[in-house]
Design a protein around this motif. Structure first.
Motif, PDB file in Angstrom:
ATOM      1  N   ILE A 161      76.041 -19.255  68.618  1.00  0.00           N
ATOM      2  CA  ILE A 161      74.738 -18.532  69.090  1.00  0.00           C
ATOM      3  C   ILE A 161      74.902 -17.128  69.904  1.00  0.00           C
ATOM      4  O   ILE A 161      74.233 -16.178  70.005  1.00  0.00           O
ATOM      5  CB  ILE A 161      73.545 -19.278  70.473  1.00  0.00           C
ATOM      6  N   ASP A 162      75.825 -17.407  70.728  1.00  0.00           N
ATOM      7  CA  ASP A 162      76.123 -16.014  71.741  1.00  0.00           C
ATOM      8  C   ASP A 162      76.445 -14.668  70.165  1.00  0.00           C
ATOM      9  O   ASP A 162      76.571 -13.789  71.083  1.00  0.00           O
ATOM     10  CB  ASP A 162      77.117 -16.389  72.342  1.00  0.00           C
ATOM     11  N   ASP A 163      77.302 -14.998  69.904  1.00  0.00           N
ATOM     12  CA  ASP A 163      77.376 -14.221  68.391  1.00  0.00           C
ATOM     13  C   ASP A 163      76.195 -13.542  68.254  1.00  0.00           C
ATOM     14  O   ASP A 163      76.276 -12.200  67.667  1.00  0.00           O
ATOM     15  CB  ASP A 163      78.437 -14.075  67.445  1.00  0.00           C
ATOM     16  N   VAL A 164      75.437 -14.096  67.482  1.00  0.00           N
ATOM     17  CA  VAL A 164      74.145 -14.005  67.302  1.00  0.00           C
ATOM     18  C   VAL A 164      73.065 -13.127  67.602  1.00  0.00           C
ATOM     19  O   VAL A 164      72.815 -11.832  67.127  1.00  0.00           O
ATOM     20  CB  VAL A 164      72.999 -15.265  66.635  1.00  0.00           C
ATOM     21  N   ILE A 165      73.524 -13.093  69.346  1.00  0.00           N
ATOM     22  CA  ILE A 165      73.332 -12.290  70.423  1.00  0.00           C
ATOM     23  C   ILE A 165      73.167 -11.243  70.553  1.00  0.00           C
ATOM     24  O   ILE A 165      71.959  -9.672  69.941  1.00  0.00           O
ATOM     25  CB  ILE A 165      72.385 -13.296  71.201  1.00  0.00           C
ATOM     26  N   GLU A 166      74.282 -10.826  70.180  1.00  0.00           N
ATOM     27  CA  GLU A 166      75.351  -9.736  70.323  1.00  0.00           C
ATOM     28  C   GLU A 166      74.904  -8.975  69.374  1.00  0.00           C
ATOM     29  O   GLU A 166      75.018  -8.001  68.605  1.00  0.00           O
ATOM     30  CB  GLU A 166      76.720  -9.912  70.897  1.00  0.00           C
ATOM     31  N   GLY A 167      75.064  -9.658  68.033  1.00  0.00           N
ATOM     32  CA  GLY A 167      74.549  -8.930  66.593  1.00  0.00           C
ATOM     33  C   GLY A 167      73.447  -8.172  66.375  1.00  0.00           C
ATOM     34  O   GLY A 167      72.350  -7.559  65.922  1.00  0.00           O
ATOM     35  N   THR A 209      58.836 -12.064  69.018  1.00  0.00           N
ATOM     36  CA  THR A 209      57.724 -13.176  68.582  1.00  0.00           C
ATOM     37  C   THR A 209      59.123 -14.426  68.274  1.00  0.00           C
ATOM     38  O   THR A 209      60.143 -14.596  67.641  1.00  0.00           O
ATOM     39  CB  THR A 209      57.525 -13.061  66.816  1.00  0.00           C
ATOM     40  N   GLY A 210      58.632 -15.821  68.578  1.00  0.00           N
ATOM     41  CA  GLY A 210      59.103 -16.678  68.429  1.00  0.00           C
ATOM     42  C   GLY A 210      60.166 -16.825  69.723  1.00  0.00           C
ATOM     43  O   GLY A 210      61.477 -17.559  69.581  1.00  0.00           O
ATOM     44  N   GLY A 211      59.660 -16.379  70.961  1.00  0.00           N
ATOM     45  CA  GLY A 211      60.470 -16.503  72.096  1.00  0.00           C
ATOM     46  C   GLY A 211      60.977 -17.642  72.669  1.00  0.00           C
ATOM     47  O   GLY A 211      61.599 -17.247  73.570  1.00  0.00           O
ATOM     48  N   GLU A 212      59.807 -18.427  72.193  1.00  0.00           N
ATOM     49  CA  GLU A 212      60.169 -19.638  73.172  1.00  0.00           C
ATOM     50  C   GLU A 212      61.109 -20.237  72.013  1.00  0.00           C
ATOM     51  O   GLU A 212      61.717 -22.344  72.064  1.00  0.00           O
ATOM     52  CB  GLU A 212      59.002 -20.509  73.659  1.00  0.00           C
ATOM     53  N   GLY A 213      61.954 -19.810  70.949  1.00  0.00           N
ATOM     54  CA  GLY A 213      62.476 -20.940  69.804  1.00  0.00           C
ATOM     55  C   GLY A 213      64.118 -20.501  70.329  1.00  0.00           C
ATOM     56  O   GLY A 213      64.129 -20.225  71.502  1.00  0.00           O
ATOM     57  N   PHE A 214      64.746 -21.494  69.410  1.00  0.00           N
ATOM     58  CA  PHE A 214      66.179 -22.132  69.959  1.00  0.00           C
ATOM     59  C   PHE A 214      66.979 -20.133  70.135  1.00  0.00           C
ATOM     60  O   PHE A 214      67.642 -19.744  71.079  1.00  0.00           O
ATOM     61  CB  PHE A 214      66.398 -22.602  68.745  1.00  0.00           C
ATOM     62  N   ILE A 215      66.306 -19.589  68.616  1.00  0.00           N
ATOM     63  CA  ILE A 215      67.171 -17.795  69.077  1.00  0.00           C
ATOM     64  C   ILE A 215      66.740 -17.253  69.888  1.00  0.00           C
ATOM     65  O   ILE A 215      67.316 -16.190  71.149  1.00  0.00           O
ATOM     66  CB  ILE A 215      67.290 -17.599  67.876  1.00  0.00           C
ATOM     67  N   GLY A 216      65.184 -17.361  69.805  1.00  0.00           N
ATOM     68  CA  GLY A 216      64.327 -16.411  70.650  1.00  0.00           C
ATOM     69  C   GLY A 216      64.625 -16.521  72.757  1.00  0.00           C
ATOM     70  O   GLY A 216      64.965 -15.459  72.721  1.00  0.00           O
ATOM     71  N   LYS A 217      64.961 -17.738  72.865  1.00  0.00           N
ATOM     72  CA  LYS A 217      64.958 -17.856  73.789  1.00  0.00           C
ATOM     73  C   LYS A 217      65.785 -17.758  74.865  1.00  0.00           C
ATOM     74  O   LYS A 217      66.083 -16.882  75.702  1.00  0.00           O
ATOM     75  CB  LYS A 217      64.917 -19.383  74.215  1.00  0.00           C
ATOM     76  N   ALA A 218      67.619 -17.342  73.948  1.00  0.00           N
ATOM     77  CA  ALA A 218      68.943 -17.472  74.092  1.00  0.00           C
ATOM     78  C   ALA A 218      68.502 -15.382  74.123  1.00  0.00           C
ATOM     79  O   ALA A 218      69.191 -14.763  74.635  1.00  0.00           O
ATOM     80  CB  ALA A 218      69.704 -18.010  73.227  1.00  0.00           C
ATOM     81  N   LEU A 219      68.096 -14.773  73.271  1.00  0.00           N
ATOM     82  CA  LEU A 219      67.892 -13.584  73.582  1.00  0.00           C
ATOM     83  C   LEU A 219      66.859 -12.610  74.369  1.00  0.00           C
ATOM     84  O   LEU A 219      67.781 -11.793  74.917  1.00  0.00           O
ATOM     85  CB  LEU A 219      67.270 -12.334  71.875  1.00  0.00           C
ATOM     86  N   ALA A 220      65.840 -13.602  74.391  1.00  0.00           N
ATOM     87  CA  ALA A 220      64.705 -12.682  76.024  1.00  0.00           C
ATOM     88  C   ALA A 220      65.776 -12.825  77.352  1.00  0.00           C
ATOM     89  O   ALA A 220      65.803 -12.623  77.818  1.00  0.00           O
ATOM     90  CB  ALA A 220      64.457 -13.432  76.346  1.00  0.00           C
ATOM     91  N   ALA A 221      67.035 -14.357  77.401  1.00  0.00           N
ATOM     92  CA  ALA A 221      67.867 -14.448  78.597  1.00  0.00           C
ATOM     93  C   ALA A 221      68.966 -13.066  79.129  1.00  0.00           C
ATOM     94  O   ALA A 221      68.646 -12.649  79.783  1.00  0.00           O
ATOM     95  CB  ALA A 221      67.767 -15.537  78.796  1.00  0.00           C
ATOM     96  N   HIS A 231      73.626 -17.591  59.646  1.00  0.00           N
ATOM     97  CA  HIS A 231      73.954 -17.965  59.186  1.00  0.00           C
ATOM     98  C   HIS A 231      74.062 -19.032  59.625  1.00  0.00           C
ATOM     99  O   HIS A 231      75.317 -19.068  60.499  1.00  0.00           O
ATOM    100  CB  HIS A 231      75.414 -17.332  58.362  1.00  0.00           C
ATOM    101  N   ASN A 232      73.445 -20.566  59.836  1.00  0.00           N
ATOM    102  CA  ASN A 232      74.252 -21.400  59.803  1.00  0.00           C
ATOM    103  C   ASN A 232      74.169 -21.152  61.856  1.00  0.00           C
ATOM    104  O   ASN A 232      75.052 -21.868  62.507  1.00  0.00           O
ATOM    105  CB  ASN A 232      74.767 -22.034  58.899  1.00  0.00           C
ATOM    106  N   VAL A 233      73.308 -20.914  62.290  1.00  0.00           N
ATOM    107  CA  VAL A 233      73.123 -20.330  63.659  1.00  0.00           C
ATOM    108  C   VAL A 233      73.162 -21.685  64.746  1.00  0.00           C
ATOM    109  O   VAL A 233      72.374 -22.774  64.369  1.00  0.00           O
ATOM    110  CB  VAL A 233      72.008 -19.750  64.630  1.00  0.00           C
ATOM    111  N   TYR A 234      74.345 -22.129  65.785  1.00  0.00           N
ATOM    112  CA  TYR A 234      74.637 -23.443  66.174  1.00  0.00           C
ATOM    113  C   TYR A 234      74.316 -22.627  67.677  1.00  0.00           C
ATOM    114  O   TYR A 234      75.470 -21.422  67.867  1.00  0.00           O
ATOM    115  CB  TYR A 234      75.050 -24.396  65.420  1.00  0.00           C
ATOM    116  N   GLY A 235      74.286 -24.243  68.879  1.00  0.00           N
ATOM    117  CA  GLY A 235      75.096 -23.897  70.077  1.00  0.00           C
ATOM    118  C   GLY A 235      73.963 -24.636  70.847  1.00  0.00           C
ATOM    119  O   GLY A 235      73.438 -25.850  70.018  1.00  0.00           O
ATOM    120  N   PRO A 236      74.353 -25.022  72.470  1.00  0.00           N
ATOM    121  CA  PRO A 236      73.552 -25.673  73.369  1.00  0.00           C
ATOM    122  C   PRO A 236      71.796 -25.329  73.268  1.00  0.00           C
ATOM    123  O   PRO A 236      71.335 -25.045  73.100  1.00  0.00           O
ATOM    124  CB  PRO A 236      73.922 -24.907  74.555  1.00  0.00           C
ATOM    125  N   ASN A 237      71.505 -26.652  73.482  1.00  0.00           N
ATOM    126  CA  ASN A 237      70.580 -26.983  72.919  1.00  0.00           C
ATOM    127  C   ASN A 237      69.584 -26.833  71.840  1.00  0.00           C
ATOM    128  O   ASN A 237      68.595 -26.133  71.595  1.00  0.00           O
ATOM    129  CB  ASN A 237      69.686 -26.709  74.379  1.00  0.00           C
TER     130      ASN A 237
END
Length: 261
Positions: A171-177, A6-18, A134-140
């Protein structure tokens, strides 16, 4: 394997889906921008038995959001629908909580709603795993976040003299987590870069790449907090977390690559 995000088009969701798609996982995206409300989907979906995991990332995301009705609907009512559906189907639920759910960090309804989700899952779906981000950041970056302003505003105005301290997590660390959370048995975990960085130092790291003008204001925003802490009583996913200066460099490497293309 199959996951629902859910929220797959959001900042974190897109990165996780990819990332999951690259690893051969079938991804189903539920997102308001696609005309699919998460609450409606999970209230009416016949079953989730063919899914291996549900990542619930859809939410209102700002501490400063004053639309309490929308927070109640998206962060509490929708969460309950998702949580209950996963419990009925026996499907693993991984959901996004927030550093602001930690009581010393809670300043507004946003943090309260995330703490509610943690308690609701503890009572009604104890096999779910909540992830305090905690304060996720990354490209786009998502519009309105600190990094977005640093990339788009000039000058960039920093309240409280830029003294606020955060655990900026790449963001990459968040996805691995988040992927780790799929297979873990903890009910609540942190994904948090242990490095403490002031907003001003974060801005300086960006300024070194784009020369953005920084304006320091003395005013303090309502619902803001000078220092956000990590709840050390919770398990923190053990990752080689990306230092802030390295993360910012990667952001600008991505910008340069996109520009070159």
């Amino acid at each position: 394997m199959k996951v629902v995000i859910t929220g797959g088009e959001g900042f974190i969701g897109k990165a996780l889906a990819a990332t999951l798609s690259r690893r051969g996982v079938e991804v189903i995206i539920i997102d308001r921008t696609k005309g699919i409300e998460a609450k409606d989907f999970f209230d009416t979906v016949p079953n989730l038995h063919d899914a291996d995991c549900v990542y619930h990332l859809a939410a209102q995301t700002s501490v400063f959001n004053t639309n309490h009705a929308q927070i109640m609907y998206d962060n509490i009512e929708t969460f309950m629908a998702v949580c209950n559906a996963c419990k009925r189907a026996g499907v693993k639920l991984v959901y996004a909580s927030s550093s602001t759910a930690n009581s010393p960090n809670t300043t507004s309804l946003y943090g309260i709603s995330k703490r509610f989700d943690e308690e609701y899952a503890r009572c009604y779906n104890p096999h779910a795993t909540g992830v305090r981000l905690h304060n996720v950041y990354g490209p786009n970056p998502r519009q309105g976040t600190l990094l977005w302003h640093l990339l788009h505003d000039n000058p960039v105005k920093l309240v409280n003299g830029g003294r606020n301290v955060r655990h900026f997590t790449y963001i990459d660390d968040v996805i691995e987590g988040l992927i780790y959370a799929w297979g873990c048995n903890y009910s609540l975990i942190n994904i948090a870069n242990p490095e403490k960085t002031s907003v001003y130092d974060f801005a300086l790291a960006v300024q070194a790449h784009n020369g953005a003008e920084i304006s320091l204001l003395t005013e303090k925003r309502e619902f803001d907090k000078i220092a956000q802490t990590v709840d050390e009583s919770l398990f923190t996913v053990p990752l080689p977390y990306t230092p802030v200066k390295e993360g910012i460099r990667r952001v600008f490497d991505t910008i340069d690559n996109d520009t070159a293309q």
